[in-house]
Design an enzyme around this catalytic site. Structure first.
Site, PDB file in Angstrom:
ATOM      1  N   ALA A 113      11.280-116.060 -75.097  1.00  0.00           N
ATOM      2  CA  ALA A 113      10.707-117.383 -75.349  1.00  0.00           C
ATOM      3  C   ALA A 113       9.202-117.347 -75.558  1.00  0.00           C
ATOM      4  CB  ALA A 113      11.063-118.333 -74.204  1.00  0.00           C
ATOM      5  N   LEU A 114       8.518-116.434 -74.901  1.00  0.00           N
ATOM      6  CA  LEU A 114       7.067-116.351 -75.078  1.00  0.00           C
ATOM      7  C   LEU A 114       6.684-115.908 -76.488  1.00  0.00           C
ATOM      8  CD1 LEU A 114       5.920-114.854 -71.669  1.00  0.00           C
ATOM      9  CD2 LEU A 114       5.556-117.187 -72.514  1.00  0.00           C
ATOM     10  N   GLU A 115       7.594-115.262 -77.183  1.00  0.00           N
ATOM     11  CA  GLU A 115       7.306-114.805 -78.543  1.00  0.00           C
ATOM     12  C   GLU A 115       7.610-115.858 -79.611  1.00  0.00           C
ATOM     13  OE1 GLU A 115       7.062-111.844 -75.825  1.00  0.00           O
ATOM     14  OE2 GLU A 115       9.048-112.681 -76.253  1.00  0.00           O
TER      15      GLU A 115
ATOM     16  N   ILE B  68      15.888-120.617 -70.781  1.00  0.00           N
ATOM     17  CA  ILE B  68      15.180-120.027 -69.649  1.00  0.00           C
ATOM     18  C   ILE B  68      15.847-120.570 -68.385  1.00  0.00           C
ATOM     19  CG2 ILE B  68      12.965-119.700 -68.497  1.00  0.00           C
ATOM     20  CD1 ILE B  68      11.670-120.635 -71.214  1.00  0.00           C
ATOM     21  N   ILE B  69      16.473-119.678 -67.625  1.00  0.00           N
ATOM     22  CA  ILE B  69      17.155-120.078 -66.388  1.00  0.00           C
ATOM     23  C   ILE B  69      16.320-119.602 -65.205  1.00  0.00           C
ATOM     24  CG2 ILE B  69      19.246-119.833 -64.985  1.00  0.00           C
ATOM     25  CD1 ILE B  69      20.811-119.406 -67.603  1.00  0.00           C
TER      26      ILE B  69
ATOM     27  N   GLU C 103      14.423-115.937 -59.217  1.00  0.00           N
ATOM     28  CA  GLU C 103      13.857-115.911 -57.869  1.00  0.00           C
ATOM     29  C   GLU C 103      12.342-115.758 -57.854  1.00  0.00           C
ATOM     30  OE1 GLU C 103      15.881-112.894 -55.668  1.00  0.00           O
ATOM     31  OE2 GLU C 103      17.850-113.774 -56.014  1.00  0.00           O
TER      32      GLU C 103
ATOM     33  N   HIS D   6       8.122-116.080 -62.544  1.00  0.00           N
ATOM     34  CA  HIS D   6       8.238-115.809 -63.979  1.00  0.00           C
ATOM     35  C   HIS D   6       8.812-117.005 -64.735  1.00  0.00           C
ATOM     36  CE1 HIS D   6       8.478-113.238 -67.490  1.00  0.00           C
ATOM     37  NE2 HIS D   6       9.744-113.576 -67.655  1.00  0.00           N
TER      38      HIS D   6
ATOM     39  N   ARG E 267      23.809-128.753 -71.796  1.00  0.00           N
ATOM     40  CA  ARG E 267      22.766-129.095 -72.765  1.00  0.00           C
ATOM     41  C   ARG E 267      22.971-128.412 -74.115  1.00  0.00           C
ATOM     42  NH1 ARG E 267      21.579-130.002 -67.959  1.00  0.00           N
ATOM     43  NH2 ARG E 267      20.053-131.549 -67.293  1.00  0.00           N
TER      44      ARG E 267
END
EC number: 2.5.1.78
Length: 140
Positions: free
Chosen positions: A42-44, A67-68, A71, A74, A112
């Site tokens: 996702a950051l890319e 993005i799940i 712990e 991040h 979703r």
């Protein structure tokens, strides 16, 4: 007819497939075409959209990913920074629909992502189409 680029961060194949189904169906239903580009995470996504916008080949963009929460911290970094960078690109005038899901668990993501439930992939594509139409209207 507009041409869209769907940029996906393929981490959860089954969830991405559902999001892509919705996005592709929405673009097709509106009479437009698309290509799909896969990036590592996702950051890319924002960087790929920025690079693609430089080619002048695309009229709008759809960001797809999941993005799940895990712990560690991040989750917050990836969620917040990908959304921030996409928002920065929209403020530069790019028509982008953000379909990156940020969820607590897979069940939330499934609800979703499914086209017959919340259809967030379709919603992101429809948002990109709407923003392109607004941009064109304002340009005169």
């Amino acid at each position: 007819m507009a041409h869209f680029l769907i940029v996906e961060a393929r981490f959860y194949d089954h969830l991405n497939d559902l999001l892509l189904e919705g996005a592709r169906a929405a673009i097709k239903a509106a009479g437009h075409s698309h290509e799909t580009l896969t990036v590592p995470g996702a950051l890319e996504i924002p960087a790929a959209i920025a690079m693609a916008s430089e080619t002048q080949r695309f009229d709008g963009f759809v960001a797809i990913g999941v993005i799940i929460r895990g712990e560690t911290y991040h989750f917050e970094v990836v969620s917040n920074e990908s959304a921030r960078a996409i928002m920065a690109l929209t403020l530069d005038g790019l028509p982008i629909g953000n379909g990156i899901l940020t969820v607590e668990n897979e069940a939330q993501a499934l609800t979703r992502a499914k086209k017959d439930e919340k259809d967030k992939g379709g919603d992101a594509a429809r948002a990109a189409i709407a923003m392109l139409e607004i941009s064109e209207k304002l340009a005169g």
